[in-house]
Design a protein around this motif. Structure first.
Motif, PDB file in Angstrom:
ATOM      1  N   LYS A  83       5.692  -1.847   1.507  1.00 31.86           N
ATOM      2  CA  LYS A  83       5.803  -1.144   2.794  1.00 31.86           C
ATOM      3  C   LYS A  83       6.811  -0.002   2.729  1.00 31.86           C
ATOM      4  O   LYS A  83       6.613   1.044   3.340  1.00 31.86           O
ATOM      5  N   ALA A  84       7.908  -0.214   2.009  1.00 32.71           N
ATOM      6  CA  ALA A  84       8.958   0.794   1.917  1.00 32.71           C
ATOM      7  C   ALA A  84       8.628   1.887   0.899  1.00 32.71           C
ATOM      8  O   ALA A  84       9.329   2.886   0.815  1.00 32.71           O
ATOM      9  N   GLY A  85       7.562   1.687   0.123  1.00 30.46           N
ATOM     10  CA  GLY A  85       7.171   2.684  -0.871  1.00 30.46           C
ATOM     11  C   GLY A  85       8.184   2.859  -1.988  1.00 30.46           C
ATOM     12  O   GLY A  85       8.366   3.965  -2.495  1.00 30.46           O
ATOM     13  N   LEU A  86       8.832   1.758  -2.378  1.00 31.91           N
ATOM     14  CA  LEU A  86       9.859   1.842  -3.418  1.00 31.91           C
ATOM     15  C   LEU A  86       9.288   1.946  -4.829  1.00 31.91           C
ATOM     16  O   LEU A  86      10.022   2.184  -5.772  1.00 31.91           O
ATOM     17  N   LEU A  93       2.098  -3.593  -8.620  1.00 29.20           N
ATOM     18  CA  LEU A  93       2.537  -4.276  -7.407  1.00 29.20           C
ATOM     19  C   LEU A  93       1.449  -5.208  -6.880  1.00 29.20           C
ATOM     20  O   LEU A  93       1.716  -6.367  -6.546  1.00 29.20           O
ATOM     21  N   VAL A  94       0.212  -4.736  -6.847  1.00 26.85           N
ATOM     22  CA  VAL A  94      -0.916  -5.558  -6.388  1.00 26.85           C
ATOM     23  C   VAL A  94      -1.106  -6.751  -7.310  1.00 26.85           C
ATOM     24  O   VAL A  94      -1.324  -7.882  -6.863  1.00 26.85           O
ATOM     25  N   SER A  95      -0.993  -6.520  -8.607  1.00 27.28           N
ATOM     26  CA  SER A  95      -1.133  -7.598  -9.586  1.00 27.28           C
ATOM     27  C   SER A  95      -0.057  -8.664  -9.387  1.00 27.28           C
ATOM     28  O   SER A  95      -0.345  -9.868  -9.427  1.00 27.28           O
ATOM     29  N   ALA A  96       1.186  -8.238  -9.159  1.00 25.48           N
ATOM     30  CA  ALA A  96       2.286  -9.186  -8.939  1.00 25.48           C
ATOM     31  C   ALA A  96       2.064  -9.971  -7.654  1.00 25.48           C
ATOM     32  O   ALA A  96       2.296 -11.185  -7.617  1.00 25.48           O
TER      33      ALA A  96
END
Length: 119
Positions: A83-86, A93-96
């Motif tokens: 959400k924060a776009g970090l 990220l999706v895989s994690a």
């Protein structure tokens, strides 16, 4: 899934989390969440090792519960990071997030089975 396969998945997840955290923007929020997710994302692998040498069924359930809590914390942290776009690498990220969600399901089921076996 046997104990060794689950341990290997937890180790792989921990390594993925370390890689994810290394990709964050270098600012206050990025540094804070990197530290947080490294702690919560590596903890399940370590605590699962402890659960394997639990002193009793209740101790096993307790240690598995700690793993579950840390996995849930990691999942929420990954959602905040998203959400924060970090992080720019959305695929990682999706895989994690997918893997932690699957691990949560495995631990919920394992704890439920262990509790039923106590009865």
């Amino acid at each position: 899934m046997n104990k060794q396969e689950l341990e290997n998945r937890l180790i792989d997840f921990a390594a993925t989390i370390i890689i994810v955290a290394s990709k964050f923007e270098k600012n206050y929020a990025g540094n804070h969440l990197a530290s947080q997710i490294i702690r919560s994302g590596t903890s399940p692998a370590l605590n699962y090792g402890e659960a394997q040498s639990a002193e009793s069924s209740k101790d096993f359930i307790h240690k598995m519960g700690i793993c579950l809590k840390e996995l849930r914390e990691s999942f929420v942290c990954l959602k905040i990071i998203e959400k924060a776009g970090l992080m720019k690498e959305e695929d990682l990220l999706v895989s994690a997030k997918t893997e932690v969600n699957e691990l949560i399901s495995i631990f919920v089921s394992s704890i439920k089975t262990a509790k039923n076996n106590l009865k």
